[in-house]
Design a protein around this motif. Structure first.
Motif, PDB file in Angstrom:
ATOM      1  N   ARG A 121       1.302  -1.509   0.041  1.00  0.00           N
ATOM      2  CA  ARG A 121      -0.407   0.297   0.005  1.00  0.00           C
ATOM      3  C   ARG A 121       0.857   0.789   0.352  1.00  0.00           C
ATOM      4  O   ARG A 121       1.010   1.837  -0.220  1.00  0.00           O
ATOM      5  N   GLU A 122       1.617   1.342   0.874  1.00  0.00           N
ATOM      6  CA  GLU A 122       2.415   2.963   1.251  1.00  0.00           C
ATOM      7  C   GLU A 122       3.351   2.759  -0.408  1.00  0.00           C
ATOM      8  O   GLU A 122       3.797   3.626  -1.142  1.00  0.00           O
ATOM      9  N   LEU A 123       3.531   1.770  -0.898  1.00  0.00           N
ATOM     10  CA  LEU A 123       4.464   1.480  -2.368  1.00  0.00           C
ATOM     11  C   LEU A 123       3.274   2.112  -3.614  1.00  0.00           C
ATOM     12  O   LEU A 123       3.974   2.488  -4.814  1.00  0.00           O
ATOM     13  N   GLY A 124       1.903   1.964  -2.848  1.00  0.00           N
ATOM     14  CA  GLY A 124       0.823   2.168  -4.239  1.00  0.00           C
ATOM     15  C   GLY A 124       1.107   1.396  -5.425  1.00  0.00           C
ATOM     16  O   GLY A 124       0.268   1.743  -6.661  1.00  0.00           O
ATOM     17  N   ALA A 125       1.190   0.065  -4.745  1.00  0.00           N
ATOM     18  CA  ALA A 125       0.990  -1.345  -5.738  1.00  0.00           C
ATOM     19  C   ALA A 125      -0.399  -1.791  -5.446  1.00  0.00           C
ATOM     20  O   ALA A 125      -0.851  -1.780  -4.164  1.00  0.00           O
ATOM     21  N   GLY A 126      -0.672  -2.452  -6.399  1.00  0.00           N
ATOM     22  CA  GLY A 126      -2.715  -2.378  -6.887  1.00  0.00           C
ATOM     23  C   GLY A 126      -2.566  -3.746  -5.499  1.00  0.00           C
ATOM     24  O   GLY A 126      -4.240  -3.645  -5.882  1.00  0.00           O
ATOM     25  N   GLY A 127      -2.395  -4.782  -5.744  1.00  0.00           N
ATOM     26  CA  GLY A 127      -2.524  -6.258  -5.561  1.00  0.00           C
ATOM     27  C   GLY A 127      -2.826  -6.427  -4.086  1.00  0.00           C
ATOM     28  O   GLY A 127      -2.261  -6.205  -3.506  1.00  0.00           O
ATOM     29  N   ASP A 128      -3.910  -7.538  -3.608  1.00  0.00           N
ATOM     30  CA  ASP A 128      -3.361  -7.905  -2.210  1.00  0.00           C
ATOM     31  C   ASP A 128      -3.035  -9.130  -2.135  1.00  0.00           C
ATOM     32  O   ASP A 128      -3.401 -10.304  -3.393  1.00  0.00           O
ATOM     33  N   ILE A 129      -2.989  -9.358  -0.955  1.00  0.00           N
ATOM     34  CA  ILE A 129      -2.065 -10.492  -0.197  1.00  0.00           C
ATOM     35  C   ILE A 129      -4.009 -11.524  -0.455  1.00  0.00           C
ATOM     36  O   ILE A 129      -4.611 -11.373   0.064  1.00  0.00           O
ATOM     37  N   VAL A 130      -3.516 -12.661  -1.076  1.00  0.00           N
ATOM     38  CA  VAL A 130      -4.225 -13.868  -0.802  1.00  0.00           C
ATOM     39  C   VAL A 130      -3.425 -14.828  -0.568  1.00  0.00           C
ATOM     40  O   VAL A 130      -2.457 -15.248  -0.071  1.00  0.00           O
ATOM     41  N   VAL A 131      -4.716 -15.224   0.412  1.00  0.00           N
ATOM     42  CA  VAL A 131      -4.384 -16.983   1.176  1.00  0.00           C
ATOM     43  C   VAL A 131      -5.198 -18.003   0.415  1.00  0.00           C
ATOM     44  O   VAL A 131      -5.721 -17.615  -0.053  1.00  0.00           O
ATOM     45  N   LEU A 132      -3.152 -18.464   0.011  1.00  0.00           N
ATOM     46  CA  LEU A 132      -3.956 -20.086  -0.315  1.00  0.00           C
ATOM     47  C   LEU A 132      -4.183 -21.263   0.425  1.00  0.00           C
ATOM     48  O   LEU A 132      -4.268 -21.102   1.647  1.00  0.00           O
ATOM     49  N   PRO A 133      -5.111 -22.119   0.539  1.00  0.00           N
ATOM     50  CA  PRO A 133      -5.547 -23.099   1.262  1.00  0.00           C
ATOM     51  C   PRO A 133      -3.967 -24.306   1.516  1.00  0.00           C
ATOM     52  O   PRO A 133      -3.911 -25.057   2.632  1.00  0.00           O
ATOM     53  N   GLU A 134      -2.924 -23.918   1.249  1.00  0.00           N
ATOM     54  CA  GLU A 134      -2.271 -24.860   0.854  1.00  0.00           C
ATOM     55  C   GLU A 134      -0.600 -24.016   1.066  1.00  0.00           C
ATOM     56  O   GLU A 134      -0.743 -22.733  -0.137  1.00  0.00           O
ATOM     57  N   PRO A 169       4.431 -18.948   3.769  1.00  0.00           N
ATOM     58  CA  PRO A 169       4.455 -20.354   2.791  1.00  0.00           C
ATOM     59  C   PRO A 169       2.701 -20.123   1.908  1.00  0.00           C
ATOM     60  O   PRO A 169       1.998 -20.842   1.171  1.00  0.00           O
ATOM     61  N   HIS A 170       1.658 -19.868   2.826  1.00  0.00           N
ATOM     62  CA  HIS A 170       0.214 -19.646   2.350  1.00  0.00           C
ATOM     63  C   HIS A 170      -0.191 -18.195   1.549  1.00  0.00           C
ATOM     64  O   HIS A 170      -1.274 -18.131   1.030  1.00  0.00           O
ATOM     65  N   THR A 171       0.660 -17.800   1.018  1.00  0.00           N
ATOM     66  CA  THR A 171       0.544 -16.147   1.005  1.00  0.00           C
ATOM     67  C   THR A 171       1.233 -15.336  -0.539  1.00  0.00           C
ATOM     68  O   THR A 171       2.632 -15.806  -0.611  1.00  0.00           O
TER      69      THR A 171
END
Length: 166
Positions: free
Chosen positions: A25-38, A143-145
């Motif tokens: 967010r501070e760097l102005g990046a657009g993506g959100d963290i995604v939590v993977l099931p494994e 490792p899950h994100t």
């Protein structure tokens, strides 16, 4: 959004992923963290969970470059030529860093090292091959994100140098 993973939806983010999300967010990046099931400790496991090509995964490889940390963000489809990287980085020796060295330099575990969110800036090289993909997935500090980004954004937010790695 796929049912395979969530964008937080009730799943608390690991503390390292919170740090990475804040840095994004501070760097102005657009993506959100995604939590993977494994866990996704390799490009192949991340690609399988995300349903994308392995080449669209930005592997975060930390090297010990003459005693300093060097982060190489390489396409999951590539292996890094350490001699080429040493010449490119202008150092004498580049070798795979130990887990302790990685944790000290990035504050993150192997298998989840994000391109940002480190205690101090880490010199970064970004594989030119990643530019072939509209969306690139990078580790989110655990490792899950992971998070979606682009080649140009990776170069910008890491102050990285685009290079050929093999």
């Amino acid at each position: 959004m796929s049912e395979k993973f969530s964008r937080g939806g009730g799943v608390p983010l690991p503390s390292n992923a919170v740090i990475v999300q804040s840095a994004l967010r501070e760097l102005g990046a657009g993506g959100d963290i995604v939590v993977l099931p494994e866990k996704a400790p390799t490009a192949a496991t991340a690609a399988a969970q995300l349903g994308c090509e392995v080449g669209a995964i930005a592997n975060s490889l930390v090297f010990d470059a003459d005693g300093s940390a060097l982060l190489v963000l390489t396409s999951g489809a590539h292996r890094v030529d350490v001699d080429l990287i040493a010449r490119t980085a202008g150092v004498g020796t580049v070798r795979r860093a130990t887990p302790e060295f990685v944790r000290q330099a990035t504050g993150q575990p192997i298998g989840g090292v994000a391109p940002v969110g480190h205690p101090a800036p880490v010199r970064t090289l970004v594989d030119n091959w990643l530019a072939k993909h509209e969306v690139v997935w990078a580790a989110g500090g655990h490792p899950h994100t992971v998070f979606p980004t682009t080649f140009d954004e990776l170069v910008r937010i890491t102050a990285g140098t685009p290079v050929d790695v093999e």
